[in-house]
Scaffold this motif. Structure first.
Motif, PDB file in Angstrom:
ATOM      1  N   GLU A 711     -11.548  15.539  -4.770  1.00  0.00           N
ATOM      2  CA  GLU A 711     -10.118  14.423  -5.424  1.00  0.00           C
ATOM      3  C   GLU A 711      -9.993  13.889  -3.764  1.00  0.00           C
ATOM      4  O   GLU A 711     -10.144  14.665  -2.422  1.00  0.00           O
ATOM      5  CB  GLU A 711      -9.039  15.323  -5.363  1.00  0.00           C
ATOM      6  N   ILE A 713      -6.977  11.028  -2.304  1.00  0.00           N
ATOM      7  CA  ILE A 713      -6.138  10.469  -2.505  1.00  0.00           C
ATOM      8  C   ILE A 713      -6.128   9.829  -1.087  1.00  0.00           C
ATOM      9  O   ILE A 713      -5.562  10.300   0.213  1.00  0.00           O
ATOM     10  CB  ILE A 713      -5.464  11.811  -2.717  1.00  0.00           C
ATOM     11  N   THR A 717      -2.710   1.769  -0.994  1.00  0.00           N
ATOM     12  CA  THR A 717      -4.048   1.627  -0.977  1.00  0.00           C
ATOM     13  C   THR A 717      -4.033  -0.238  -1.006  1.00  0.00           C
ATOM     14  O   THR A 717      -4.902  -0.629  -1.209  1.00  0.00           O
ATOM     15  CB  THR A 717      -4.256   1.605  -2.699  1.00  0.00           C
ATOM     16  N   VAL A 731      -5.713   9.763   4.094  1.00  0.00           N
ATOM     17  CA  VAL A 731      -6.686   9.883   2.371  1.00  0.00           C
ATOM     18  C   VAL A 731      -6.999  11.379   2.817  1.00  0.00           C
ATOM     19  O   VAL A 731      -7.980  11.560   3.589  1.00  0.00           O
ATOM     20  CB  VAL A 731      -8.433   9.237   2.786  1.00  0.00           C
ATOM     21  N   SER A 797     -16.537  12.072  -4.766  1.00  0.00           N
ATOM     22  CA  SER A 797     -15.870  10.992  -5.325  1.00  0.00           C
ATOM     23  C   SER A 797     -15.023   9.991  -4.766  1.00  0.00           C
ATOM     24  O   SER A 797     -15.272  10.013  -3.032  1.00  0.00           O
ATOM     25  CB  SER A 797     -14.666  11.993  -5.856  1.00  0.00           C
ATOM     26  N   ALA A 799     -12.680   6.359  -3.561  1.00  0.00           N
ATOM     27  CA  ALA A 799     -11.311   5.363  -4.194  1.00  0.00           C
ATOM     28  C   ALA A 799     -11.242   4.228  -3.363  1.00  0.00           C
ATOM     29  O   ALA A 799     -12.153   4.052  -2.282  1.00  0.00           O
ATOM     30  CB  ALA A 799     -10.101   6.333  -2.820  1.00  0.00           C
ATOM     31  N   LYS A 800     -10.212   3.769  -3.393  1.00  0.00           N
ATOM     32  CA  LYS A 800     -10.206   2.318  -2.938  1.00  0.00           C
ATOM     33  C   LYS A 800      -8.899   1.897  -2.466  1.00  0.00           C
ATOM     34  O   LYS A 800      -8.236   2.298  -2.437  1.00  0.00           O
ATOM     35  CB  LYS A 800     -10.962   1.078  -4.054  1.00  0.00           C
TER      36      LYS A 800
END
Length: 804
Positions: A711, A713, A717, A731, A797, A799-800
């Motif tokens: 994950e 996270i 964002t 993060v 994984s 994230a953006k």
């Protein structure tokens, strides 16, 4: 009118200093371009040499000011430079400053070359100098180095407002009063000016007052007052209402300067009966905070500083933070004002008191701290004693006197660990480490003060080094760590002589070799250095009102091989639910309620699980005997003797066996298996939390699980390039199992890849700690989409984050 220009981008930095740099003899190829906040050296997470950051470095900044600014006063305002510095402009020495935690200004007016390039040079001494607090002896934290807080250019008129100091009175009455001291710096001649004060709610002017004043040359304080203020909301923990005070300085009807700050109307007072906020008795439950982070030390920008407040307020449910052991970032304190968390702010130091020159610097720290944070409604107590220092009557008489002269409203405290120490402050504040796991949690107030009468009293540290706990420690230790914090909270809530407790501490932190676990880390936090929760964090979070977030955390791995002697019971559930129901492998077991006998004062005591025996027991015995067996197991587990049976115990089982015509080993085999011991297949437990009779949350734990993925996270964002400095966010990275839980005993290596206008602060390759870690990314001055990819050994994984 004043202009504030933040100058935090594109500094030149070199990890050494040469005298030739003073005159601007700087070859940019020998320097690195950096942005402020900046640490003088990035350090490893642990096991580094603390001397690595203790050196003298050079910062340089090119400034261009046009001739339109001629006749103005021009200052460079530094918010924090560690530990001492000299400031030069165009080869001229402007000022020196000692101390890394308070702001200072450099008046560069007389040395500016207009319409051409100026070279600002800062010589930064980050050695641990014994003549500057907190140093002089050993210190249990690192101060790191560099220009680690923001820098700005302030352009003002020759006569300008330097600061304002607001005091609110009669806050609990319908008619309130506001008193404003306006500190004016007149660099010209004595003259008459009009000074106005406005009280605003957002942009709406509620009240105002104006006076014509004779402003003498140099610095002066001018007091204005607004009476009969009505209809305002109070600043409170649940409603931190902020207003603004705007002060304008006019000459011949022209505004030549304007200064604004936020305030709150609130009444805060420690008494012998406890702490009262706005007339309401309020128990303080808080933690201490160090302002340090992995790799970059103190050098973190606004968003990250504010995030710590949100963690303390919203994740942990605290109502106070102590800024141990120094004034902290204005951004951190801004957020305390905004969200409603109280602050006990103290001067730099740790046990040691130096000579008279050293003491003079500490007294200056008192002044600078109070002047910087005077208007903050969150600050309720000034710490005017060096943390855990010996008594020093003359020194502490002076610090208290100064604090009371500067701020006649707030009280003073002085953190000590010496019992019966001289009491010169308004609140007796003590680090009480009496609790060692036994029944005694705190000493009595009389033992602490040695006085025959009650005084305002606050416990400012407990736990901490008494039971350092790593996020990857054995389950039994992590669980005891959580219960120690629960006992402290429970004890203070039931005490009539303690205003509250501020336990040690919120986050793990880097320290010197003579402290910590030998790896330069003190594992004293309820969260690790990356702000990830240990079990003890849920001791606080579970006390939140459920409307502020539902908490359900079983503080166990629920794996029998992690327990001494095997088995998975007993275990505790930290929750703010009314009760829980447990299912084992899909079969309903029982309903479990909070332990209000042990924790009489907690709003939400832990729920202790002493059995996971099904109602059927899979035994051909009567319902009465099934209940008897279940109660036997519960009582034995509570005393830790389920596997240490007495002759009386065997007789008890023998009677049941005889009635059912079965053997005692048959009963014991079923009991051990169903209680979670050896010999049974994987245990899987589903825990449902209930509020007002309705299931509101569910979590599954147990042994039948496997690694499932990574994950990634981000805390935020969206980041901004429209900041006073660069923007940044954390993060979090977790290796999770098939149930979504982090794998506590996983420490695999991960690698971070960034695609877009951002970069990682610290290393991009690192190992996980207890299956979890984090990193921070920062902006680089450009907008765009940032893709963050994290690769592990078996999974990856993404994230953006959008930068706008």
């Amino acid at each position: 009118m004043r202009q504030i220009k933040f100058i935090n981008s594109n500094w030149l930095y070199r990890a050494e200093f040469k005298e030739e740099y003073i005159n601007g003899n700087i070859n940019e190829n020998d320097f690195t371009k950096v942005d402020i906040p900046h640490t003088n050296i990035e350090l490893p997470y642990n096991y580094f040499d603390e001397r690595e950051y203790q050196f003298i470095s050079c910062y340089a900044k090119r400034l261009n000011l046009d001739s339109n600014n001629k006749g103005k006063k021009i200052y460079v305002d530094f918010e924090g430079v560690m530990l001492a510095c000299d400031v030069y402009l165009n080869g001229n020495h402007i000022t020196s400053h000692k101390g890394g935690y308070t702001p200072f200004s450099a008046d560069i007016t007389d040395f500016i070359k207009y319409d051409e390039e100026n070279i600002l040079v800062v010589k930064v001494d980050s050695t641990e100098r014994k003549d500057i607090p907190p140093y002089g002896n050993v210190v249990d934290y690192l101060t790191y180095g560099g220009i680690y807080r923001e820098v700005s250019l302030r352009i003002v008129d020759q006569t300008h407002i330097n600061n304002i100091y607001t005091r609110t009175y009669n806050c609990l009455e319908e008619s309130k009063k506001l008193e404003v001291d306006v500190e004016i710096n007149n660099c010209g001649n004595d003259d008459k000016f009009n000074v106005s004060v406005q009280l605003l709610d957002n942009e709406n002017v509620l009240y105002s007052v104006e006076k014509e004043l004779e402003i003498n040359k140099d610095m002066s304080i001018n007091t204005l007052q607004i009476d009969d203020i009505k209809g305002l909301e109070l600043w409170d923990l649940d409603n931190p209402k902020l207003y603004s005070v705007k002060v304008e300085l006019r000459k011949d009807n022209e505004v030549i300067d304007s200064y604004s700050d936020r305030i709150g109307f609130r009444d805060a007072k420690f008494t012998t009966e406890g702490f009262y906020l706005n007339g309401k008795l309020t128990k303080i439950v808080g933690l201490n905070r160090h302002q340090s982070y992995p790799y970059v030390g103190y050098a973190m920008p606004e968003r990250v500083q504010k995030k710590d407040v949100e963690i303390l307020k919203y994740d942990l449910g605290l109502n106070l933070v102590r800024t141990s052991h120094y004034p902290q970032s204005r951004h951190f304190l801004d957020r305390c004002d905004e969200v409603g968390i109280l602050v006990f702010e103290e001067i730099p130091g740790w046990q040691h008191i130096g000579d008279l020159d050293w003491q003079a610097l500490a007294i200056k720290d008192v002044e600078d701290m109070i002047k910087r944070d005077y208007n903050r409604p969150s600050v309720i107590l000034w710490g005017v004693r060096i943390n855990e220092s010996q008594d020093n009557h003359d020194f502490y008489t002076r610090t208290n006197k100064l604090a009371r002269e500067l701020d006649p409203v707030r009280q003073t405290g002085g953190v000590r660990y010496i019992h019966k120490s001289e009491f010169l402050e308004d609140v007796f504040t003590l680090n009480d480490f009496a609790h060692n796991g036994g029944e005694r949690v705190f000493i009595t107030q009389k033992e602490a003060t040695g006085l025959d009468y009650k005084v305002p009293y606050l416990v400012t540290e407990s736990n901490g080094h008494m039971y350092p706990t790593k996020s990857f420690d054995h389950e039994a230790k992590a669980v005891e760590h959580a219960h120690r914090h629960l006992r402290v909270i429970n004890e203070v809530l039931g005490s009539e002589e303690i205003s509250g407790t501020i336990s040690w501490c919120a986050f793990d932190y880097n320290t010197h070799s003579c402290f910590g676990s030998g790896d330069k880390i003190c594992y004293h936090g309820v969260m690790d250095m990356f702000r990830n929760k240990k079990y003890a964090a849920y001791s606080y979070a579970s006390q939140k009102d459920c409307k502020d977030g539902i908490v359900l955390e079983a503080i166990t791995e629920a794996c029998r091989g992690e327990r001494d002697g095997g088995g998975i019971i007993p275990f505790s559930i930290l929750t703010n639910c009314d009760y829980v129901k447990i299912y084992k492998d899909g079969e309903y077991i029982n309903e479990y309620h909070p332990d209000r006998n042990t924790y009489k004062n907690l709003e939400h005591p832990p729920i202790n699980v002493y059995h996971i025996l099904s109602s059927d027991l899979n035994l051909p015995v009567s319902d009465e005997d099934k209940n008897a067996i279940r109660n036997f197991v519960i009582n034995k587990v509570k005393t830790g003797n389920l596997v240490d049976l007495t002759p009386e115990d065997y007789n008890f089982f023998g009677q049941i066996a005889a009635r059912a015509n079965i053997t005692v080993p048959m009963i014991l085999g079923v009991v051990y298996k169903l209680a979670g011991g050896w010999g049974e297949k994987e245990n899987m437990l589903t825990i449902e939390g209930y509020i007002n009779g309705e299931a509101v949350i569910s979590k599954t734990i147990g042994e039948l699980r496997w690694r499932s993925g990574i994950e990634v996270i981000p805390d935020d964002t969206v980041l901004s390039i429209d900041k006073t400095s660069y923007d940044a966010t954390r993060v979090v990275v977790k290796i999770v199992d098939s149930l979504g839980n982090p794998l506590k005993f996983n420490n695999e290596f991960v690698e971070v890849e960034i695609d877009g206008p951002a970069k990682v602060m610290g290393p991009s390759k690192f190992g996980l700690v207890a299956g979890t870690s984090a990193f921070w990314i920062r902006t680089i001055g450009e907008a765009g989409e940032v893709k963050i990819k994290v690769k592990g050994m078996y999974f990856e994984s993404e994230a953006k984050i959008d930068i706008i």
